[in-house]
Design an enzyme around this catalytic site. Structure first.
Site, PDB file in Angstrom:
ATOM      1  N   HIS A   1       0.858  -1.183   0.000  1.00 33.19           N
ATOM      2  CA  HIS A   1       0.000   0.000   0.000  1.00 33.19           C
ATOM      3  C   HIS A   1       0.887   1.224   0.000  1.00 33.19           C
ATOM      4  CE1 HIS A   1      -3.138   2.835   1.109  1.00 33.19           C
ATOM      5  NE2 HIS A   1      -3.976   1.914   0.692  1.00 33.19           N
TER       6      HIS A   1
ATOM      7  N   ASP B   1      -7.955  -5.468   0.210  1.00 33.24           N
ATOM      8  CA  ASP B   1      -8.472  -6.218  -0.918  1.00 33.24           C
ATOM      9  C   ASP B   1      -7.883  -7.610  -1.050  1.00 33.24           C
ATOM     10  OD1 ASP B   1     -10.481  -4.604  -1.744  1.00 33.24           O
ATOM     11  OD2 ASP B   1      -9.100  -3.207  -2.711  1.00 33.24           O
TER      12      ASP B   1
HETATM   13  N1  ACO Z   1       4.236  -7.426  -4.922  1.00 28.14           N
HETATM   14  C1  ACO Z   1       5.569  -7.446  -5.089  1.00 28.14           C
HETATM   15  N2  ACO Z   1       6.376  -6.384  -4.917  1.00 28.14           N
HETATM   16  C2  ACO Z   1       5.780  -5.238  -4.563  1.00 28.14           C
HETATM   17  C3  ACO Z   1       4.386  -5.140  -4.364  1.00 28.14           C
HETATM   18  C4  ACO Z   1       3.604  -6.296  -4.556  1.00 28.14           C
HETATM   19  N3  ACO Z   1       2.284  -6.265  -4.390  1.00 28.14           N
HETATM   20  N4  ACO Z   1       4.066  -3.875  -4.018  1.00 28.14           N
HETATM   21  C5  ACO Z   1       5.225  -3.197  -3.992  1.00 28.14           C
HETATM   22  N5  ACO Z   1       6.264  -4.028  -4.325  1.00 28.14           N
HETATM   23  C6  ACO Z   1       7.685  -3.699  -4.345  1.00 28.14           C
HETATM   24  C7  ACO Z   1       8.050  -2.914  -5.613  1.00 28.14           C
HETATM   25  O1  ACO Z   1       8.460  -3.775  -6.653  1.00 28.14           O
HETATM   26  C8  ACO Z   1       9.184  -2.061  -5.078  1.00 28.14           C
HETATM   27  O2  ACO Z   1      10.325  -2.879  -4.967  1.00 28.14           O
HETATM   28  P1  ACO Z   1      11.810  -2.258  -5.255  1.00 28.14           P
HETATM   29  O3  ACO Z   1      12.005  -1.236  -4.169  1.00 28.14           O
HETATM   30  O4  ACO Z   1      12.720  -3.427  -5.188  1.00 28.14           O
HETATM   31  O5  ACO Z   1      11.721  -1.627  -6.626  1.00 28.14           O
HETATM   32  C9  ACO Z   1       8.762  -1.707  -3.659  1.00 28.14           C
HETATM   33  O6  ACO Z   1       7.920  -2.817  -3.250  1.00 28.14           O
HETATM   34  C10 ACO Z   1       7.975  -0.415  -3.542  1.00 28.14           C
HETATM   35  O7  ACO Z   1       6.882  -0.485  -4.449  1.00 28.14           O
HETATM   36  P2  ACO Z   1       6.193   0.747  -5.134  1.00 28.14           P
HETATM   37  O8  ACO Z   1       5.505   0.282  -6.384  1.00 28.14           O
HETATM   38  O9  ACO Z   1       7.176   1.869  -5.253  1.00 28.14           O
HETATM   39  O10 ACO Z   1       5.127   1.146  -4.026  1.00 28.14           O
HETATM   40  P3  ACO Z   1       3.893   2.082  -4.245  1.00 28.14           P
HETATM   41  O11 ACO Z   1       3.623   2.685  -2.927  1.00 28.14           O
HETATM   42  O12 ACO Z   1       4.100   2.987  -5.404  1.00 28.14           O
HETATM   43  O13 ACO Z   1       2.723   1.063  -4.659  1.00 28.14           O
HETATM   44  C11 ACO Z   1       0.819  -0.305  -4.639  1.00 28.14           C
HETATM   45  C12 ACO Z   1       1.636   0.731  -3.865  1.00 28.14           C
HETATM   46  C13 ACO Z   1       0.444   0.236  -6.032  1.00 28.14           C
HETATM   47  C14 ACO Z   1      -0.487  -0.577  -3.870  1.00 28.14           C
HETATM   48  C15 ACO Z   1       1.658  -1.595  -4.798  1.00 28.14           C
HETATM   49  O14 ACO Z   1       2.016  -2.084  -3.524  1.00 28.14           O
HETATM   50  C16 ACO Z   1       0.919  -2.668  -5.591  1.00 28.14           C
HETATM   51  O15 ACO Z   1       0.975  -2.658  -6.829  1.00 28.14           O
HETATM   52  N6  ACO Z   1       0.231  -3.637  -4.899  1.00 28.14           N
HETATM   53  C17 ACO Z   1      -0.540  -4.636  -5.560  1.00 28.14           C
HETATM   54  C18 ACO Z   1      -1.869  -4.088  -6.022  1.00 28.14           C
HETATM   55  C19 ACO Z   1      -2.823  -3.856  -4.869  1.00 28.14           C
HETATM   56  O16 ACO Z   1      -3.018  -4.709  -4.027  1.00 28.14           O
HETATM   57  N7  ACO Z   1      -3.480  -2.695  -4.903  1.00 28.14           N
HETATM   58  C20 ACO Z   1      -4.508  -2.338  -3.899  1.00 28.14           C
HETATM   59  C21 ACO Z   1      -4.078  -1.161  -3.137  1.00 28.14           C
HETATM   60  S1  ACO Z   1      -5.174  -0.903  -1.798  1.00 28.14           S
HETATM   61  C22 ACO Z   1      -6.540  -0.231  -2.454  1.00 28.14           C
HETATM   62  O17 ACO Z   1      -6.590   0.377  -3.487  1.00 28.14           O
HETATM   63  C23 ACO Z   1      -7.730  -0.462  -1.652  1.00 28.14           C
END
Ligand code: ACO
Length: 431
Positions: free
Chosen positions: A308, A366
């Site tokens: 998140h 979720d």
């Molecule tokens: N699975 C694997 N790796 C992940 C995930 C994940 N779900 N989420 C983040 N990471 C990793 C990224 O690859 C990144 O790694 P790195 O530092 O080695 O490059 C690091 O964690 C940081 O990730 P970001 O994408 O920069 O984090 P951001 O805060 O931008 O993204 C997000 C948040 C979009 C929710 C992300 O965690 C994601 O895509 N999760 C999966 C989708 C999801 O569940 N969305 C629902 C959100 S809650 C809602 O809307 C109710």
């Protein structure tokens, strides 16, 4: 506003300026850089709004490190235990919990606005049976602008209130009509004697040829999910509603923009994506293999329902919903639900894994919501619609807050331009 100042020195020019530091009621202080361009001829660069407060708000507060979520100051845990979605909607819109009288008037108003104009209902017939329900919902919500345009003076507080009640009342009817259209079943009219979520279940699952009884636990589970999803401060879809609404556009158009923004798998589409993922994994023994793909930077696979932007410790909504998942599945005699078992196994392994620990990735709301929706008989393609239905209360609360603010400005971000500098046009034969 505090008297603290933030001093900024441009090392190239030697110019130093001071910027006011604003103190919110809780949470980090905020540096006001709105005069930076005037002072230094520079913009700030913050893709994804990692450290930028885009507005002032009094609706919802999140402390991502501590796992705190407050609606108008009330902790989500208390609202989930003691309140209901309509009362939470009232709270979000008006800032205070209602008295008995206020709540009964609010409920009455919502119940009187549940029907759809028949011409609007006919619009569904223009969609193929396999149209994604989010596409239908976004289109129908936007089309409401054509039906109520003449009574929506956004600078008239009573008009705004009518809009707010109308969209909150009609969004379950709009969602149910999308579902019935996909099934090819007749549209079921709302029943105003039922409460909000029971009416929604009725419109989804009743058919004209036999009686339908709403299961109170199903209505309760849905209501809980709606409370948990009702608002989440300046998330992508709410910011979209604010940005679109800041142009002064019709409010139904602004809400429709929010529906579209919510659709993406990184936001509201995640609940649908979680079940797709669980199905793809198939069984617990395949979890390590799947996690290896998630950790492989060459592979674009993410663990859906994990991570998140704001919660970097735990998502308080996920804790509440996990517990409800157990209750719903137990009541349905479905404690051995293979998807839930797989989700728990995946969660257990991921939470011990260094990759997820180091990045502070935890299950979000979720990760579990889709499992409950499935258990209630709601199909996967409708999951994000459920989220939109709940989040409508929050979108409307933010839109109302923004429009009523005399200092409202059109939202217009700046950019770091890296395209070509000015150059001369070359005729086609000379290229
Ligand atoms: N699975 C694997 N790796 C992940 C995930 C994940 N779900 N989420 C983040 N990471 C990793 C990224 O690859 C990144 O790694 P790195 O530092 O080695 O490059 C690091 O964690 C940081 O990730 P970001 O994408 O920069 O984090 P951001 O805060 O931008 O993204 C997000 C948040 C979009 C929710 C992300 O965690 C994601 O895509 N999760 C999966 C989708 C999801 O569940 N969305 C629902 C959100 S809650 C809602 O809307 C109710």
């Amino acid at each position: 506003m505090s008297q603290n100042k933030f001093q900024l020195k441009n090392l190239a020019s030697g110019k130093t300026t001071e910027y006011a530091i604003h103190q919110g009621s809780v949470g980090p202080e905020v540096v006001d850089i709105s005069t930076l361009y005037r002072d230094h001829g520079m913009f700030t660069f913050d893709p994804g709004f990692m450290a930028t407060a885009s507005c002032e708000s009094r609706v919802t507060y999140i402390d991502g490190d501590a796992g705190v979520l407050l609606y108008r100051g009330y902790p989500i845990e208390q609202l989930a235990e003691k309140s209901n979605h309509l009362e939470v909607a009232y709270l979000l819109l008006n800032g205070e919990l209602p008295s008995e009288d206020e709540f009964s008037q609010f409920k009455h108003s919502i119940h009187r606005h549940t029907m759809l104009n028949e011409s609007l209902r006919k619009m569904y017939d223009g969609f193929h049976h396999d149209a994604h329900p989010m596409a239908m919902v976004a289109a129908i919500v936007a089309s409401m602008a054509a039906f109520y345009h003449d009574t929506t003076d956004i600078y008239n507080a009573r008009h705004r209130e009518i809009f707010a009640h109308r969209i909150i009342a009609k969004i379950p009817t709009i969602a149910a009509a999308a579902y019935k259209h996909a099934l090819g079943q007749p549209f079921i009219y709302p029943r105003n004697d039922l409460d909000y979520t029971a009416n929604m279940l009725h419109m989804f699952f009743a058919v004209p040829c036999e009686p339908y009884r709403v299961d109170p636990l199903h209505a309760k589970a849905l209501d809980l999910l709606f409370i948990l999803h009702a608002d989440h401060e300046q998330n992508a879809s709410t910011s979209t509603v604010r940005l679109a609404g800041s142009t002064g556009c019709n409010p139904y158009a602004a809400i429709s923009a929010g529906v579209s923004a919510l659709w993406g798998p990184a936001h509201g589409g995640a609940n649908e994506a979680v079940l797709d993922m669980l199905e793809e994994i198939g069984s617990a023994d395949k979890v390590p293999q799947f996690l290896a793909r998630v950790k492989d930077k060459q592979d674009s696979v993410r663990l859906m329902g994990f991570g998140h932007r704001v919660y970097k410790n735990f998502d308080p909504r996920a804790r509440i919903i996990r517990e409800m998942c157990h209750r719903v599945l137990a009541q349905l005699g479905d404690t051995n639900n293979p998807m839930f078992e797989l989700a728990l196994r995946l969660e257990e392994i991921a939470l011990k894994d260094d990759y997820f620990i180091a990045r502070k990735l935890y299950p979000n709301v979720d990760f579990y919501s889709g499992i409950i929706y499935s258990a209630l008989g709601i199909p996967r393609s409708m999951f994000t619609v459920m989220f939109a239905l709940a989040r409508t209360a929050g979108w409307v609360a933010h839109w109302l807050e923004m429009i009523a603010d005399p200092a409202m400005k059109i939202s217009r971000p700046r950019q770091l331009y890296r395209g070509p500098a000015q150059r001369d046009y070359v005729a086609i034969e000379g290229r």
